[in-house]
Design an enzyme around this catalytic site. Sequence first.
Site, PDB file in Angstrom:
ATOM      1  N   GLY A  97       0.805  -1.206   0.000  1.00 43.60           N
ATOM      2  CA  GLY A  97       0.000   0.000   0.000  1.00 43.60           C
ATOM      3  C   GLY A  97       0.844   1.263   0.000  1.00 43.60           C
ATOM      4  N   GLY A 140       6.094   4.528  -8.470  1.00 38.07           N
ATOM      5  CA  GLY A 140       6.800   3.274  -8.686  1.00 38.07           C
ATOM      6  C   GLY A 140       5.843   2.102  -8.784  1.00 38.07           C
ATOM      7  CG  HIS A 141       3.504   0.925  -5.437  1.00 33.99           C
ATOM      8  ND1 HIS A 141       3.659   1.952  -4.526  1.00 33.99           N
ATOM      9  CD2 HIS A 141       4.030  -0.178  -4.839  1.00 33.99           C
ATOM     10  CE1 HIS A 141       4.223   1.490  -3.428  1.00 33.99           C
ATOM     11  NE2 HIS A 141       4.465   0.203  -3.586  1.00 33.99           N
ATOM     12  CD  GLN A 176       7.769  -7.251   4.234  1.00 39.97           C
ATOM     13  OE1 GLN A 176       7.125  -8.121   3.662  1.00 39.97           O
ATOM     14  NE2 GLN A 176       8.259  -6.193   3.603  1.00 39.97           N
ATOM     15  CG  ASP A 210      12.412  -2.784  -2.668  1.00 37.12           C
ATOM     16  OD1 ASP A 210      13.081  -2.143  -1.838  1.00 37.12           O
ATOM     17  OD2 ASP A 210      11.239  -2.503  -2.957  1.00 37.12           O
ATOM     18  CB  SER A 223       6.136   3.887   1.124  1.00 35.73           C
ATOM     19  OG  SER A 223       5.427   3.269   0.067  1.00 35.73           O
TER      20      SER A 223
END
Length: 272
Positions: free
Chosen positions: A6, A11-12, A36, A125, A161
Amino acid sequence: MVPTMGALHGGHLSLIRAARHENDATIVTIFVNPTQFGPSEDFAAYPRTLDADLALLQSEGVDVVFTPTVNELYPPGFQTQIDVAQVSQGLEGERRPGHFQGVATVVAKLFNLTRPTRAYFGQKDAQQVVVIRRMVADLNSRVDVVVIPTVREDDGTAMSSRNRFLSAEQRAVSPVIFRALRVAASRYTAGERHPAVLRNVIRSLVSAEPLAEIDYVSIADPRTLRELSQPVDSPLLASVAVRFSKTRLLDNMLFPAVLNDRDGLSGTLGAV
């Protein structure tokens, strides 16, 4: 399928638009995964913007949004963890023990629940991509892992985020990370191949910014994440983690840079 936690940003959206373009239907998952987060990381403080996220996904034409609860994914008695042993070590794995166990486990569960043909992840990532690729290969999962280039703000800062936690002053200097990576990439293009030299180029440029505290600078094999000590002619992955007070930013770049070549990126980063 596009897995997210969320707090969606550009980027998402790049992942979602690629998924919609290349598939008949697209599922986006939104789940802030507690397993995580380490003991010193504030799971409760992670940004949650579900209403805004749902409105955005509706405007993007996403077919299905899956928003499971913690109890649905980790019911009482849950005991199973996935440990992708070698590529989870070092870098984020060294600094966040158990992080990639949590990532691999939840992604495997989301794969099982959504049964995607393709799953979309971001280059930002990078270690996560390598871990997921290794897990998919080792478990014979029938899903193609697609890697999309890092999306950046106009000043080069990787969209994340975490950026919302930067002060105005910190945000103004955060492009130092990308500038350092680009300078090192230029040195690589000019013929420099020694990992120690490339690390020092990045380290010296970032450390010159008083608000930036380097966590690590890595020059590694992009498939195995093995840290390199000797010059090689094969592709390199430069990874950086930098703290601005309590906010920790990650960025990376492949040498030679293939940020605008998704096929090359997908074929280089963690391919097994």
